[in-house]
Design a protein around this motif. Structure first.
Motif, short mmCIF file in Angstrom:
data_model
loop_
_atom_site.label_atom_id
_atom_site.label_comp_id
_atom_site.label_asym_id
_atom_site.label_seq_id
_atom_site.Cartn_x
_atom_site.Cartn_y
_atom_site.Cartn_z
N ARG A 137 31.01 68.73 71.05
CA ARG A 137 32.31 69.06 71.67
C ARG A 137 32.29 68.83 73.17
O ARG A 137 33.03 69.47 73.91
CB ARG A 137 32.68 70.51 71.40
CG ARG A 137 33.06 70.77 69.97
CD ARG A 137 34.28 71.66 69.90
NE ARG A 137 34.77 71.71 68.55
CZ ARG A 137 34.65 72.75 67.74
NH1 ARG A 137 34.07 73.85 68.16
NH2 ARG A 137 35.12 72.71 66.52
N CYS A 144 29.98 73.26 72.84
CA CYS A 144 30.38 74.00 71.65
C CYS A 144 29.75 75.39 71.66
O CYS A 144 28.55 75.53 71.86
CB CYS A 144 29.93 73.23 70.41
SG CYS A 144 30.44 74.00 68.89
N ARG A 155 34.93 76.07 72.68
CA ARG A 155 34.34 75.15 73.66
C ARG A 155 34.19 75.88 74.97
O ARG A 155 35.19 76.28 75.57
CB ARG A 155 35.27 73.96 73.80
CG ARG A 155 34.76 72.83 74.56
CD ARG A 155 35.75 71.70 74.45
NE ARG A 155 35.34 70.60 75.29
CZ ARG A 155 36.05 69.53 75.49
NH1 ARG A 155 37.21 69.40 74.91
NH2 ARG A 155 35.61 68.59 76.27
#
Length: 109
Positions: free
Chosen positions: A29, A47, A58
């Protein structure tokens, strides 16, 4: 997720000591690069480790630039070592490996 990228923290991708940079479209992410000292970095997966499957989990840096928080579960982490210090997560942030030669910062796993 495979990661192998190069940054130039003294020029094009400038990151001051005590500062950070988000790298989108890398990692699971995104990646957070925090510059501890002139030649030392902490590189984390953005993440949240508490519930990585949740959309929006996030991490984002706090105004102090020494901590970061997950907006979904409110877990807090210390940027110097990635350890949790508040919220439900007992897990530290996932770290990426790096090499730095004074000019190029190579981030990989």
């Amino acid at each position: 997720v495979y990661v192998n990228l190069k940054l130039y923290p003294n020029t094009m991708d400038y990151i001051p000591v005590g500062g950070y940079k988000y790298i989108d479209n890398e990692g699971y992410r995104g990646i957070l690069v925090f510059r501890l000292l002139q030649d030392e970095f902490a590189v984390y997966e953005r993440c949240c480790p508490y519930d990585p499957e949740k959309t929006g989990a996030r991490i984002a840096t706090d105004p102090s630039n020494t901590t970061c928080t997950c907006p979904v579960c409110a877990s807090k982490f210390i940027l110097y070592d990635g350890s949790p210090y508040g919220g439900p997560s007992p897990y530290a942030l996932m770290k990426y490996r790096y090499d730095y030669d004074g000019e190029v910062l190579r981030i990989y796993n």
